[in-house]
Design a protein around this motif. Structure first.
Motif, short mmCIF file in Angstrom:
data_model
loop_
_atom_site.label_atom_id
_atom_site.label_comp_id
_atom_site.label_asym_id
_atom_site.label_seq_id
_atom_site.Cartn_x
_atom_site.Cartn_y
_atom_site.Cartn_z
N CYS A 123 0.86 -1.19 0.00
CA CYS A 123 0.00 0.00 0.00
C CYS A 123 0.89 1.24 0.00
O CYS A 123 2.10 1.12 0.13
N LYS A 124 0.27 2.40 -0.12
CA LYS A 124 1.03 3.65 -0.21
C LYS A 124 1.93 3.87 1.02
O LYS A 124 3.07 4.30 0.90
N CYS A 125 1.36 3.58 2.21
CA CYS A 125 2.15 3.87 3.42
C CYS A 125 3.18 2.77 3.70
O CYS A 125 4.16 2.99 4.40
N GLY A 126 2.92 1.58 3.16
CA GLY A 126 3.90 0.52 3.27
C GLY A 126 3.68 -0.46 4.41
O GLY A 126 4.42 -1.42 4.54
N TYR A 127 2.64 -0.23 5.24
CA TYR A 127 2.48 -1.09 6.41
C TYR A 127 1.40 -2.17 6.26
O TYR A 127 1.33 -3.08 7.07
N TYR A 128 0.52 -2.05 5.25
CA TYR A 128 -0.51 -3.06 5.09
C TYR A 128 0.16 -4.43 4.97
O TYR A 128 1.21 -4.52 4.35
N PRO A 129 -0.34 -5.53 5.54
CA PRO A 129 -1.62 -5.70 6.23
C PRO A 129 -1.58 -5.43 7.73
O PRO A 129 -2.51 -5.81 8.44
N ASP A 130 -0.56 -4.76 8.24
CA ASP A 130 -0.54 -4.45 9.67
C ASP A 130 -1.45 -3.24 9.93
O ASP A 130 -1.05 -2.09 9.78
N THR A 132 -2.52 -1.99 12.59
CA THR A 132 -2.24 -1.10 13.71
C THR A 132 -1.45 0.12 13.21
O THR A 132 -1.44 1.16 13.84
N LEU A 133 -0.80 -0.04 12.08
CA LEU A 133 0.02 1.05 11.53
C LEU A 133 -0.53 1.63 10.23
O LEU A 133 -0.32 2.79 9.92
N CYS A 134 -1.24 0.80 9.45
CA CYS A 134 -1.72 1.24 8.14
C CYS A 134 -3.14 1.77 8.22
O CYS A 134 -4.04 1.09 8.68
N ASN A 135 -3.31 3.02 7.77
CA ASN A 135 -4.63 3.64 7.76
C ASN A 135 -5.20 3.76 6.36
O ASN A 135 -6.21 4.42 6.16
N CYS A 136 -4.53 3.16 5.38
CA CYS A 136 -4.98 3.30 3.99
C CYS A 136 -6.38 2.70 3.85
O CYS A 136 -6.67 1.67 4.45
N SER A 137 -7.20 3.35 3.04
CA SER A 137 -8.56 2.83 2.83
C SER A 137 -8.49 1.60 1.93
O SER A 137 -7.53 1.43 1.18
N LYS A 138 -9.54 0.77 2.05
CA LYS A 138 -9.60 -0.44 1.23
C LYS A 138 -9.46 -0.10 -0.25
O LYS A 138 -8.76 -0.78 -1.01
N ASP A 139 -10.16 0.99 -0.64
CA ASP A 139 -10.14 1.39 -2.05
C ASP A 139 -8.75 1.79 -2.49
O ASP A 139 -8.31 1.45 -3.59
N SER A 140 -8.04 2.52 -1.61
CA SER A 140 -6.72 2.99 -2.03
C SER A 140 -5.74 1.81 -2.14
O SER A 140 -4.89 1.80 -3.01
N ILE A 141 -5.90 0.81 -1.26
CA ILE A 141 -5.04 -0.37 -1.36
C ILE A 141 -5.33 -1.11 -2.65
O ILE A 141 -4.42 -1.52 -3.38
N LYS A 142 -6.63 -1.23 -2.95
CA LYS A 142 -7.03 -1.94 -4.17
C LYS A 142 -6.47 -1.23 -5.41
O LYS A 142 -5.97 -1.86 -6.34
N ARG A 143 -6.57 0.11 -5.39
CA ARG A 143 -6.07 0.89 -6.52
C ARG A 143 -4.57 0.70 -6.68
O ARG A 143 -4.05 0.55 -7.77
N TYR A 144 -3.88 0.70 -5.52
CA TYR A 144 -2.42 0.59 -5.54
C TYR A 144 -1.99 -0.77 -6.11
O TYR A 144 -1.18 -0.84 -7.02
N MET A 145 -2.57 -1.84 -5.57
CA MET A 145 -2.23 -3.18 -6.05
C MET A 145 -2.68 -3.37 -7.49
O MET A 145 -2.05 -4.10 -8.26
N GLY A 146 -3.78 -2.69 -7.84
CA GLY A 146 -4.36 -2.83 -9.18
C GLY A 146 -3.47 -2.29 -10.27
O GLY A 146 -3.67 -2.58 -11.46
N LYS A 147 -2.46 -1.48 -9.88
CA LYS A 147 -1.53 -0.96 -10.91
C LYS A 147 -0.73 -2.10 -11.52
O LYS A 147 -0.17 -1.98 -12.60
N ILE A 148 -0.62 -3.21 -10.79
CA ILE A 148 0.04 -4.40 -11.34
C ILE A 148 -1.06 -5.28 -11.92
O ILE A 148 -1.83 -5.88 -11.18
#
Ligand SMILES: [Zn+2]
Length: 280
Positions: A123-130, A132-148
């Motif tokens: 994800c953008k912040c780099g902490y997903y799937p943790d 406790t540290l990652c606040n990225c929204s589900k959509d933003s994670i999906k968008r980020y991974m979706g670039k691949i």
């Protein structure tokens, strides 16, 4: 750091490979003083690179990064940060080992037989799937991974997830294997492959054509049953399925084993498990 070590564990280039690579560098005016490219290249273009910079082109067409990495490593750090149009360009040379450029003045073909190595955060912040540290929204994670895209992911043989280095690991004085020792193992496995493919025109396990899979990547009935389950549960493509078997064949070769054993197959499957974890 791991990526930069890869050319050091690959076998030294043959004279033929050195000449091929030197021609490309010569066209680009990048040949070293010795006049010969003797080491496998390691190219790591920045993520702001244009599709043309990767593929090659220009008014007087010149080879791009995929060709400068010929017979070596093309390393893309922060993979999702690259332009999607640039990433999609990789698909054709990854299949054909050369790149075709269609320009209004004519068509050009350059060699582009590189090993793609890439690194990314989930994800953008780099902490997903943790969480406790990652606040990225589900959509933003999906968008980020979706670039691949799935087709690009499908062309990658091995995906591994790395965890953070613990303090204990950092401080442990454990001796690691040197590149020279790993290279010996790689050379031994290549020797096995050379014997296997003698007179067939096939160079590596990774390049076994589909019609020869049965012959060179034989698995027993029990293993077939296991692979059927993986094929269906992971919704693999035919390409993805064959890649697992070829990877298992190589793991077996690295252990100097004539047969693909269950543990080889298991390990190869693990290298694809990340698809279902992050992309679905
Ligand atoms: Zn995050």
């Amino acid at each position: 750091m791991t990526a930069r070590r890869i050319p050091g564990i690959l076998p030294p280039m043959t004279q033929q490979e050195q000449l091929e690579l030197s021609k490309i560098y010569s066209v680009c005016g990048m040949l070293p003083g010795s006049g010969l490219m003797e080491e496998r290249p390691f190219r790591s273009p920045h993520h702001t690179i244009s599709p043309g910079g990767l593929a090659g082109g220009g008014s007087v067409p010149k080879p791009g990064e995929v060709s400068l990495a010929h017979k070596g490593v093309l390393f893309l750090d922060e993979l999702p940060e690259f332009k999607k149009t640039a990433l999609e360009i990789l698909r054709q040379p990854m299949e054909d080992k050369q790149i075709q450029l269609v320009r209004h003045l004519g068509n050009y073909t350059y060699p582009a037989d590189f090993m793609l190595v890439a690194a990314m955060n989930p994800c953008k912040c780099g902490y997903y799937p943790d969480r406790t540290l990652c606040n990225c929204s589900k959509d933003s994670i999906k968008r980020y991974m979706g670039k691949i895209s799935k087709p690009l992911l499908d062309r990658i043989d091995i995906c591994v997830e790395t965890s953070q280095v613990t303090y204990e690991d950092l401080m442990s004085a454990k001796e690691n294997e040197s590149s020279a020792i790993i290279r010996q193992r790689v050379m031994m496995s290549l020797e096995r492959q050379k014997k296997r493919f003698e007179g067939t025109g096939i160079s590596y396990n990774s390049r076994i054509p589909a019609k020869y899979m049965e012959k060179y990547c034989k698995i027993n009935e029990k293993q077939q049953k296991f692979m059927k389950e993986i094929y269906e549960s992971c919704q693999l493509s035919a390409r993805g399925y064959h890649k697992i078997l070829k990877t298992a064949r190589t793991i077996a070769d690295l252990e100097d084993s004539g047969e693909i054993l269950n543990r080889h197959l298991n390990e190869a499957v693990c290298y694809r498990a990340i698809d279902t974890k992050y992309w679905e």
